[in-house]
Design a protein around this motif. Structure first.
Motif, PDB file in Angstrom:
ATOM      1  N   GLU A 144      19.033  14.595  15.080  1.00  0.00           N
ATOM      2  CA  GLU A 144      19.140  16.054  15.145  1.00  0.00           C
ATOM      3  C   GLU A 144      18.069  16.687  16.024  1.00  0.00           C
ATOM      4  N   HIS A 145      16.874  16.114  16.043  1.00  0.00           N
ATOM      5  CA  HIS A 145      15.746  16.776  16.711  1.00  0.00           C
ATOM      6  C   HIS A 145      15.224  16.037  17.944  1.00  0.00           C
ATOM      7  N   GLY A 146      15.561  14.761  18.092  1.00  0.00           N
ATOM      8  CA  GLY A 146      15.095  13.997  19.239  1.00  0.00           C
ATOM      9  C   GLY A 146      13.767  13.302  18.978  1.00  0.00           C
ATOM     10  N   LEU A 147      13.483  12.279  19.772  1.00  0.00           N
ATOM     11  CA  LEU A 147      12.292  11.467  19.546  1.00  0.00           C
ATOM     12  C   LEU A 147      11.005  12.177  19.963  1.00  0.00           C
ATOM     13  N   GLU A 148      11.082  13.114  20.905  1.00  0.00           N
ATOM     14  CA  GLU A 148       9.878  13.882  21.237  1.00  0.00           C
ATOM     15  C   GLU A 148       9.416  14.693  20.030  1.00  0.00           C
ATOM     16  N   ARG A 149      10.368  15.195  19.283  1.00  0.00           N
ATOM     17  CA  ARG A 149      10.028  15.956  18.068  1.00  0.00           C
ATOM     18  C   ARG A 149       9.441  15.031  16.992  1.00  0.00           C
ATOM     19  N   VAL A 150       9.948  13.808  16.918  1.00  0.00           N
ATOM     20  CA  VAL A 150       9.373  12.837  15.982  1.00  0.00           C
ATOM     21  C   VAL A 150       7.912  12.581  16.333  1.00  0.00           C
TER      22      VAL A 150
ATOM     23  N   LEU B 141       5.854  15.570  15.292  1.00  0.00           N
ATOM     24  CA  LEU B 141       5.730  15.610  13.833  1.00  0.00           C
ATOM     25  C   LEU B 141       4.717  14.585  13.342  1.00  0.00           C
ATOM     26  N   ALA B 142       4.795  13.371  13.882  1.00  0.00           N
ATOM     27  CA  ALA B 142       3.875  12.313  13.462  1.00  0.00           C
ATOM     28  C   ALA B 142       2.434  12.668  13.805  1.00  0.00           C
ATOM     29  N   ARG B 143       2.225  13.218  15.000  1.00  0.00           N
ATOM     30  CA  ARG B 143       0.872  13.575  15.421  1.00  0.00           C
ATOM     31  C   ARG B 143       0.325  14.780  14.671  1.00  0.00           C
TER      32      ARG B 143
ATOM     33  N   SER C 236       0.551  15.360  11.452  1.00  0.00           N
ATOM     34  CA  SER C 236       0.247  15.104  10.047  1.00  0.00           C
ATOM     35  C   SER C 236      -0.363  13.720   9.904  1.00  0.00           C
ATOM     36  N   GLU C 237      -0.799  13.398   8.707  1.00  0.00           N
ATOM     37  CA  GLU C 237      -1.333  12.068   8.423  1.00  0.00           C
ATOM     38  C   GLU C 237      -0.388  11.273   7.540  1.00  0.00           C
ATOM     39  N   ALA C 238       0.745  11.854   7.174  1.00  0.00           N
ATOM     40  CA  ALA C 238       1.684  11.189   6.278  1.00  0.00           C
ATOM     41  C   ALA C 238       2.323   9.990   6.952  1.00  0.00           C
ATOM     42  N   GLY C 239       2.489   8.922   6.193  1.00  0.00           N
ATOM     43  CA  GLY C 239       3.175   7.751   6.689  1.00  0.00           C
ATOM     44  C   GLY C 239       4.657   7.795   6.356  1.00  0.00           C
ATOM     45  N   PHE C 240       5.359   6.770   6.772  1.00  0.00           N
ATOM     46  CA  PHE C 240       6.801   6.673   6.566  1.00  0.00           C
ATOM     47  C   PHE C 240       7.164   6.713   5.086  1.00  0.00           C
ATOM     48  N   THR C 241       6.309   6.146   4.249  1.00  0.00           N
ATOM     49  CA  THR C 241       6.590   6.120   2.811  1.00  0.00           C
ATOM     50  C   THR C 241       6.603   7.528   2.228  1.00  0.00           C
ATOM     51  N   LYS C 242       5.671   8.363   2.656  1.00  0.00           N
ATOM     52  CA  LYS C 242       5.570   9.719   2.103  1.00  0.00           C
ATOM     53  C   LYS C 242       6.472  10.717   2.812  1.00  0.00           C
ATOM     54  N   ASP C 243       6.682  10.535   4.103  1.00  0.00           N
ATOM     55  CA  ASP C 243       7.513  11.453   4.868  1.00  0.00           C
ATOM     56  C   ASP C 243       8.433  10.643   5.784  1.00  0.00           C
ATOM     57  N   PRO C 244       9.645  10.337   5.337  1.00  0.00           N
ATOM     58  CA  PRO C 244      10.553   9.500   6.138  1.00  0.00           C
ATOM     59  C   PRO C 244      10.837  10.048   7.526  1.00  0.00           C
ATOM     60  N   ARG C 245      10.694  11.338   7.737  1.00  0.00           N
ATOM     61  CA  ARG C 245      11.013  11.906   9.040  1.00  0.00           C
ATOM     62  C   ARG C 245      10.164  11.305  10.158  1.00  0.00           C
ATOM     63  N   VAL C 246       8.934  10.916   9.869  1.00  0.00           N
ATOM     64  CA  VAL C 246       8.049  10.426  10.930  1.00  0.00           C
ATOM     65  C   VAL C 246       8.394   9.015  11.368  1.00  0.00           C
TER      66      VAL C 246
ATOM     67  N   GLY D  17      -1.927   6.301  17.196  1.00  0.00           N
ATOM     68  CA  GLY D  17      -3.061   5.549  17.711  1.00  0.00           C
ATOM     69  C   GLY D  17      -2.931   5.037  19.129  1.00  0.00           C
ATOM     70  N   ASP D  18      -1.740   5.155  19.728  1.00  0.00           N
ATOM     71  CA  ASP D  18      -1.505   4.556  21.043  1.00  0.00           C
ATOM     72  C   ASP D  18      -0.707   5.542  21.894  1.00  0.00           C
TER      73      ASP D  18
END
Length: 286
Positions: free
Chosen positions: A151-157, A160-162, A164-174, A183-184
């Protein structure tokens, strides 16, 4: 903290204590870091690492795509996690080691024992992740990420990831590559440009391969049934660590000890002592 290049992926690890080597596969799902042995759930309460490192050389590490380890955008399988563990043993010059898995780390420990039994002295499978609800939860996490990416595209992912500090377990959207994105910078740039259709196949393929059964994921039961490695199994007791998962491993593994103690009765006194007792006995056998 030292880093090893394993299969082209940086792996952050730590070595503590002295004595026979014990390679420890961290709990924490897709946030399986070496700190998890001191900060997550029952392991924080039991202080297993503190006790074990008094008698063993404990090797802990951040699983690929977790913590300060790197990753690669590919369809991830249990064999990839096994490759990281074996590569770390090679890097440290360890011929054979005891293995210990916590939570989902049990799957990798068992998979490594199946793939390379000559490298394994014994394994401790503590609160193995698995069960019907666990499988449903993991598959739903991937589904939610795939929907967000579509729905939002990988640039938005990436944004979103950058943000916040939430990982995949806490926020599946990232998504499962969130830590690597943070980190890279080169990885994040390439990730954002990935073809959406190819990415969708990567995500759905990873979910299907990692979580394909209603019990402990990882090695096939027929391979476990033929495994000549002593194992201590300690059951969990919630929707992610179903008691049935521990019983499944007991049924499949020919040489097991099953510590049939409820989680509430696994104490900082009794649990480390039981693990140390098993490891000492298993070490004498080999």
């Amino acid at each position: 903290m030292p880093t090893a290049d394993i299969d082209g992926i940086p792996t952050h690890y730590e070595v503590a204590g002295s004595g026979p080597p014990l390679l420890m596969f961290s709990p924490g799902g897709f946030d399986s870091t070496l700190e998890s042995w001191r900060t997550v759930g029952v392991y924080r309460r039991l202080r297993l690492l503190d006790h074990l490192s008094r008698e063993y050389t404990c090797v802990t590490f951040d699983r690929r795509e977790s913590g300060r380890s790197g990753g690669r955008l590919e369809r991830i399988t249990w064999a990839d996690y096994v490759r990281q563990g074996v590569g770390l043993l090679d890097h440290l010059g360890i011929e054979r080691a005891h293995l210990m898995g916590g939570c989902v780390g049990c799957s990798t420990a068992a998979a490594l024992a199946v793939a390379r039994p000559e490298r394994v002295l014994s394994m401790v499978l503590y609160s193995p992740a698995g069960g019907v609800k666990y499988r449903m939860k993991q598959q739903d996490r991937f589904r939610r990420h795939a929907v967000y990416a579509d729905e939002h595209g990988l640039e938005r992912v990436v944004s979103l990831a950058r943000g916040s500090e939430a990982g995949f377990t806490k926020d599946p959207r990232v998504g499962p590559w969130a830590q690597v994105i943070r980190g890279d910078a080169a990885f994040a740039e390439a990730y954002a440009r990935t073809d959406p259709d190819r990415y969708r196949v990567t995500v759905t393929g990873t979910a299907r391969l990692l979580f394909d059964r209603d019990t402990v994921p990882g090695p096939e039961p027929e391979d476990l049934l033929r495994l000549d490695v002593p194992a201590l199994i300690v059951p969990g007791q919630d929707t992610s660590h179903a008691p049935s998962a521990a019983r499944y491993l007991q049924e499949c593994l020919p040489d097991t000890e099953y510590w049939d103690v409820p989680v509430a009765e696994q104490t900082p006194e009794s649990a480390p002592a039981r693990v140390l007792e098993f490891l000492a006995h298993a070490g004498k056998r080999k």
